[in-house]
Structures are given as structure tokens and as C-alpha cells.
Design a protein around this motif. Structure first.
Motif, PDB file in Angstrom:
ATOM      1  N   ALA A  81       4.395 -21.613  -1.756  1.00  0.00           N
ATOM      2  CA  ALA A  81       3.422 -20.605  -2.188  1.00  0.00           C
ATOM      3  C   ALA A  81       2.350 -20.399  -1.125  1.00  0.00           C
ATOM      4  O   ALA A  81       1.950 -19.266  -0.845  1.00  0.00           O
ATOM      5  CB  ALA A  81       2.788 -21.035  -3.513  1.00  0.00           C
ATOM      6  N   VAL A  82       1.878 -21.491  -0.512  1.00  0.00           N
ATOM      7  CA  VAL A  82       0.836 -21.377   0.511  1.00  0.00           C
ATOM      8  C   VAL A  82       1.385 -20.704   1.765  1.00  0.00           C
ATOM      9  O   VAL A  82       0.692 -19.931   2.423  1.00  0.00           O
ATOM     10  CB  VAL A  82       0.243 -22.765   0.833  1.00  0.00           C
ATOM     11  CG1 VAL A  82      -0.769 -22.655   1.960  1.00  0.00           C
ATOM     12  CG2 VAL A  82      -0.421 -23.349  -0.395  1.00  0.00           C
ATOM     13  N   THR A  83       2.647 -20.993   2.115  1.00  0.00           N
ATOM     14  CA  THR A  83       3.258 -20.304   3.257  1.00  0.00           C
ATOM     15  C   THR A  83       3.373 -18.808   2.987  1.00  0.00           C
ATOM     16  O   THR A  83       3.103 -17.971   3.854  1.00  0.00           O
ATOM     17  CB  THR A  83       4.649 -20.889   3.573  1.00  0.00           C
ATOM     18  OG1 THR A  83       4.508 -22.269   3.911  1.00  0.00           O
ATOM     19  CG2 THR A  83       5.295 -20.158   4.743  1.00  0.00           C
ATOM     20  N   LEU A  84       3.769 -18.455   1.763  1.00  0.00           N
ATOM     21  CA  LEU A  84       3.852 -17.042   1.388  1.00  0.00           C
ATOM     22  C   LEU A  84       2.478 -16.364   1.466  1.00  0.00           C
ATOM     23  O   LEU A  84       2.391 -15.157   1.698  1.00  0.00           O
ATOM     24  CB  LEU A  84       4.418 -16.904  -0.028  1.00  0.00           C
ATOM     25  CG  LEU A  84       5.919 -17.136  -0.195  1.00  0.00           C
ATOM     26  CD1 LEU A  84       6.283 -17.231  -1.669  1.00  0.00           C
ATOM     27  CD2 LEU A  84       6.720 -16.020   0.469  1.00  0.00           C
ATOM     28  N   SER A  85       1.408 -17.146   1.287  1.00  0.00           N
ATOM     29  CA  SER A  85       0.069 -16.566   1.328  1.00  0.00           C
ATOM     30  C   SER A  85      -0.300 -16.076   2.725  1.00  0.00           C
ATOM     31  O   SER A  85      -1.298 -15.372   2.899  1.00  0.00           O
ATOM     32  CB  SER A  85      -0.972 -17.593   0.857  1.00  0.00           C
ATOM     33  OG  SER A  85      -1.128 -18.632   1.798  1.00  0.00           O
ATOM     34  N   LEU A  86       0.521 -16.425   3.747  1.00  0.00           N
ATOM     35  CA  LEU A  86       0.275 -15.909   5.093  1.00  0.00           C
ATOM     36  C   LEU A  86       0.551 -14.407   5.175  1.00  0.00           C
ATOM     37  O   LEU A  86       0.327 -13.796   6.219  1.00  0.00           O
ATOM     38  CB  LEU A  86       1.123 -16.665   6.114  1.00  0.00           C
ATOM     39  CG  LEU A  86       0.762 -18.144   6.299  1.00  0.00           C
ATOM     40  CD1 LEU A  86       1.700 -18.807   7.297  1.00  0.00           C
ATOM     41  CD2 LEU A  86      -0.679 -18.300   6.753  1.00  0.00           C
TER      42      LEU A  86
END
Length: 292
Positions: free
Chosen positions: A238-243
Motif C-alpha cells: 500500500a505504501v509503495t502504491l502511494s508513490l
């Protein structure tokens, strides 16, 4: 179902990406920390009203400790990130603040929850972070200030902590209520900033529109989507997708503000797209240890 969760997280991150463009239209004299505080105040109020209209749930059923931790993490992120950008520049502050979060989240999941990130996540994260570096590498002078660096790392850790704790919260209470309670508490924690910085600009027409956009769209709706999607994907993914946030910000800067992208920024955008595509479309390998 997992693809829908990935899409919800991605859409939430894209709405966060509208923040920079909205701030561009804020009245002159609007301090970034004051803007961030007003963003949470409006977003928290909207989410609190949503909680009131939700079905009732006993307060004793709430994971109070996790809620407080998530609220503190979100409240800390705002001044840390904006101060890091102001101290060490947009390029370094943004890359370290946003780019460190996926790595920190993956590391914490690995150490604390024994969930080793798979090769798909590593490839997507590396591609996306390199893309962020290229995207911001030409924005202003590069000057690594130690204090600014630490504040940027703190911002990344705050967002990482918020995401990991929220992963636990949404397992015990409805996602809408989880976001509403956390952001209401975060807004209360940041409320002293409203007495430190000038907020008279909020009364101007452009100020009202900017605050409403940031509070309702880039906060309330964005985090509702993010937390809803968080129920179906690992926190590190999820945090990677937030990029997708800086990617959206860059594209809106070109389309709405009229900014011009350098060749390296274009390559950076392509790499972020590739990283998100790897994470979104490639099925996890059998060797993945998620959920074990």
C-alpha cells in the motif's frame, strides 16, 4: 477482490497528489504548516460527521491504543514533512520523505510481523523510488541539511507507522469509522498550530476553495479509499502504491499549472508507472511469505 483493493489504494494516492496543485492556488501568505493543519481540521470534521451517521459501535470495542498511535503518527507527519521540505528543499525533502516510507514499512513488516517482502515488491519499490529521484532531481538546488534529512525520515516513518497501525485497526472496526476517529483526533492534536500561524487567508474565496479541496477530496475521500483498500493488500504494498502521489502531482503541474518536465523527469514518470504496473499486475510468487 485484491485488484479492487489495489485500485482503491492507488486512487487514494492519486487524490493526495492534488495537494500540491491546490496549494499553488492558495492565497499569498498561507504558511504550508497552516495549510496542512487546516487540511486535517476540515478533513477530520467531515470524517467525524461521517462517524456520527454510521451504525453505532460501543467505544469499549475500539482498539484505543492503536487509534491513538495512528492519530499521533498522522499528526506528526504534517509538520515533519512540510518542515523537511522547507529546510532541505523540495527535491530532497520529497524524495526522502515519500521514498523512505515504502522501505521502512517493508522493513518493519519483515522484522516485527515476520512478513518478508517478495521480489515483486522489491522490484516495484526500487523502480518507483528511482523514478521519484529522477522526477525531483532538477527541482531547485540539492542541499542535504542534516536536520531536514532527519525530519524527512521522520515523516516517512510517521506515514509508515500510520499505515501499519491502521492495518490492525480496520480488522476491528469499520474502515469509515476508523478513518473518522483517527483524523478527528489528529486534527485536535494539531489544533494549536491554528493559534501560531496566520489563518486569515482562509476567509478569502480562493482560500475557502483550497481548504475545502484539501480537506474533503485530498484528505477525507482519499484516506477513506486508502484505508478501505488497505484491508486487502499488505501495508508495504500500500505504501509503495502511494508513490502515485508525486506522479499525479507532477502530471497536474504540467496540465494545470503549466510546468515543463525535463527529460530526466519524464524518465522518472515512466519508471514510477513501471513500478506501479509491476505491483498491480504481476501475481505474487509462491515463495511470498505474506500472511504467514
Amino acid at each position: 477482490m485484491k485488484k479492487i483493493s489495489f485500485f482503491l489504494v492507488l486512487l487514494g494516492a492519486m487524490l493526495w497528489g492534488t495537494t500540491g496543485t491546490a496549494q499553488h492556488f492558495a492565497p499569498e501568505g498561507a504558511h504550508p504548516i497552516a495549510v496542512g493543519t487546516m487540511r486535517l481540521a476540515v478533513g477530520g470534521s467531515v470524517l467525524f460527521l461521517l462517524v456520527l451517521f454510521r451504525r453505532k459501535q460501543k467505544v469499549t470495542d475500539w482498539p484505543v491504543k492503536a487509534i491513538v498511535l495512528a492519530a499521533v503518527a498522522m499528526a506528526a507527519y504534517q509538520p515533519l514533512f512540510f518542515s523537511a521540505v522547507a529546510t532541505t528543499g523540495v527535491a530532497i525533502g520529497t524524495v526522502i520523505g515519500i521514498g523512505s516510507a515504502p522501505i521502512l514499512t517493508g522493513f518493519i513488516e519483515w522484522v516485527a510481523f515476520k512478513r518478508r517482502p517478495d521480489r515483486q515488491w522489491w522490484l516495484a519499490t526500487v523502480l518507483s523510488i528511482i523514478g521519484c529521484v529522477l522526477l525531483f532531481s532538477t527541482q531547485g538546488d540539492i542541499e542535504l541539511d542534516p536536520i531536514g534529512f532527519l525530519m524527512a525520515i521522520g515523516a516517512g516513518l510517521s506515514f509508515s507507522g500510520y499505515t501499519l497501525v491502521n492495518k490492525q485497526i480496520v480488522q476491528k472496526m469499520p474502515s469509515e469509522m476508523a478513518v473518522g476517529v483517527v483524523f478527528t483526533l489528529s486534527a485536535i492534536l494539531l489544533s494549536p498550530f491554528l493559534f501560531i500561524y496566520d489563518i486569515s487567508w482562509v476567509l478569502e474565496p480562493s482560500g475557502i476553495l483550497v481548504v475545502l479541496q484539501l480537506g474533503i477530496v485530498a484528505t477525507a475521500i482519499a484516506y477513506l479509499l486508502f484505508v478501505k483498500g488497505l484491508m486487502g493488500v499488505p501495508a508495504s504494498s500500500a505504501v509503495t502504491l502511494s508513490l502515485a502521489e508525486p506522479l499525479t502531482a507532477a502530471l497536474l503541474g504540467v496540465i494545470v499549472v503549466g510546468e515543463v518536465l525535463t527529460p530526466s523527469a519524464v524518465v522518472g514518470i515512466v519508471m514510477i508507472f513501471l513500478g506501479l504496473a509491476v505491483l498491480f499486475y504481476t501475481p505474487p510468487t509462491r515463495s511470498s511469505n505474506y500472511g504467514k
